[in-house]
Every structure is written in C-alpha cells, then in structure tokens.
Design a protein around this motif. Structure first.
Motif, short mmCIF file in Angstrom:
data_model
loop_
_atom_site.label_atom_id
_atom_site.label_comp_id
_atom_site.label_asym_id
_atom_site.label_seq_id
_atom_site.Cartn_x
_atom_site.Cartn_y
_atom_site.Cartn_z
N LYS A 63 14.61 -19.30 27.39
CA LYS A 63 16.02 -19.46 27.77
C LYS A 63 16.43 -18.46 28.83
O LYS A 63 17.60 -18.40 29.24
N GLY A 64 15.50 -17.63 29.28
CA GLY A 64 15.81 -16.64 30.31
C GLY A 64 16.55 -15.43 29.79
O GLY A 64 17.17 -14.70 30.57
N LEU A 65 16.49 -15.20 28.48
CA LEU A 65 17.26 -14.11 27.88
C LEU A 65 16.39 -12.94 27.44
O LEU A 65 16.88 -11.97 26.88
N LEU A 66 15.09 -13.03 27.71
CA LEU A 66 14.18 -11.96 27.31
C LEU A 66 13.08 -11.84 28.36
O LEU A 66 12.58 -12.85 28.86
N GLU A 67 12.75 -10.59 28.68
CA GLU A 67 11.60 -10.32 29.56
C GLU A 67 10.57 -9.53 28.77
O GLU A 67 10.90 -8.49 28.19
N ARG A 68 9.35 -10.05 28.73
CA ARG A 68 8.28 -9.40 27.98
C ARG A 68 7.34 -8.73 28.99
O ARG A 68 6.67 -9.40 29.76
#
Length: 235
Positions: A63-68
């Motif tokens: 959803k584009g809400l987390l960057e790993r």
C-alpha cells in the motif's frame, strides 16, 4: 444462533495485524519515518510467527505505507500523498490502556424493515455482534446496511465489515457522523459482555456515507466503559 454461542468470523491473523497497523498510522500513533520494532519483537507482541508478521508488513508495503530496508529495519511511509483508507481514521474504540487487536463474534444477520427513516431503501441487513479488543469483550454492536448498498451474507463476513463492503459490495465508506452518549444495554447482549442487559453504559450512534448524499449505514454500539474508551484524534 444461540445467545450463549455466537459464531466467530476471523480474518487471517496477518490481515488482522496489518489492519491494526493501518489504524495506528491513520490515528497518528505511527508517523512518517518511524522505525518499527524488530520483527521478532513484533511477532512476539502479536502472538505469532515472524513469517506471519512479515506477511502483515508486506500488506503495508504493497500500500506504499512501509519501506523495508535490508539490514536497517522497517520504516513508516505515511507522508503527503500516501492514501490511507478512511475507515481506519474512523475507528474509535480502544482499550482503556490503548490499542487492542479488534475481533468479533457474530450473533446474527437478518434482513429487516428499518426501525427509523434514513438512507434510500425501506429495508436493510441488520448485523448484531460482540466486539473484542485484545481478546476482551468490549462492545456489542447493531449495524444496519441499506438494502440499496447491498446485502450482508453471514457466511462471508469477517471481523472487518468495511473490508467486506469493499471486497464484496464495492462500497467505500468515505465519511461518518458519531453521536456519543449513554444508553441501556440491549436485552440481546450475549453472556460474556460485562454490563448486564438494562445497565447504563457508553453508547455511540453512527451514520456512515459512501459516495452518495444519503447514509448507507446506521449503527448502534454499546461499549463497556470498564474495558474500552471512545477516542477522537486530530492528525
């Protein structure tokens, strides 16, 4: 369905966890750039495996809400331009200590004539259920979905009605109006809910809209004030 044995309709655990994180982002408890705890710690907190926790994080990443970031960790990306589903910002009941994984036990789903005038149709699907936060009975709900918006099928719904609306009915809840007061617990409240039928407790009425001018949903929620609190945040 008996009063003593409501059925349990549960989302897969990884989706439950991802929706809890979405609610935390929408409420401002998780902010842009914040680094999440180590995955093993988060898995332990939610009582699951690292594999399941990573599936939940992958939902947020999609959803584009987390960057790993390999070797660094997982970071919230909730800045300008990131779309967070509106229903999560409307989630208002929390444990008194904060948070609480939301689940539910279905009592019944029946098509009925509405008991007051709202929306487009004269009939609606009425859903009654027991809501739990962190496994603790916290509220009983009566939710009416306007027949013009679709029909709720008991065999298909899960803990998140808004998710059911989106996936099964193509209905997006875009705004809501809440009215908070006190009221007496209804006589259909199942055993296990703290306040007895007839006792005064916290009460919320909500009208919800899709994209049209008339409400598509009306709900009544009686919540146990020893367990839960109604929270309004501005973010």
């Amino acid at each position: 369905m008996t009063r003593d044995r409501p059925s349990v309709q549960a989302l897969p655990l990884y989706l439950q966890i991802s929706e809890v994180l979405l609610r935390d982002i929408a409420a401002g408890r998780l902010v842009e750039g914040e680094r999440l705890p180590p995955e093993r710690d988060m898995a332990r907190q939610h009582g699951t495996s690292v594999t399941t926790l990573r599936k939940a994080l992958a939902e947020l990443e999609g959803k584009g809400l987390l960057e790993r970031i390999q070797g660094s960790g997982n970071y919230i990306r909730a800045g300008q331009g990131r779309a967070i589903p509106g229903e999560y910002s409307m989630f208002r009941l929390e444990l008194r200590a904060g948070g609480g994984l939301p689940t539910s036990r279905l009592i019944d789903v029946v098509p009925l004539t509405k008991d007051h005038d709202w929306g487009a149709a004269a009939t609606a699907s009425r859903v009654r259920r027991l809501r739990l936060l962190g496994g603790r009975p916290a509220a009983v709900e009566e939710i009416w979905l306007d027949a013009d918006a679709g029909r709720v099928e008991a065999a298909q719904i899960s803990d998140s009605l808004y998710r059911y609306y989106r996936l099964r009915l193509g209905l997006w809840i875009t705004r809501a109006e809440d009215r908070v007061t006190i009221d007496r617990v209804p006589d259909w409240a199942p055993e296990g809910f703290g306040p007895a039928p007839g006792a005064l407790t916290g009460y919320v009425e909500r009208y919800s809209w899709g994209r049209g001018p008339q409400p598509v949903e009306f709900s009544r929620t009686w919540f146990d004030t020893d367990v839960a609190q109604y929270v309004q945040r501005m973010t």
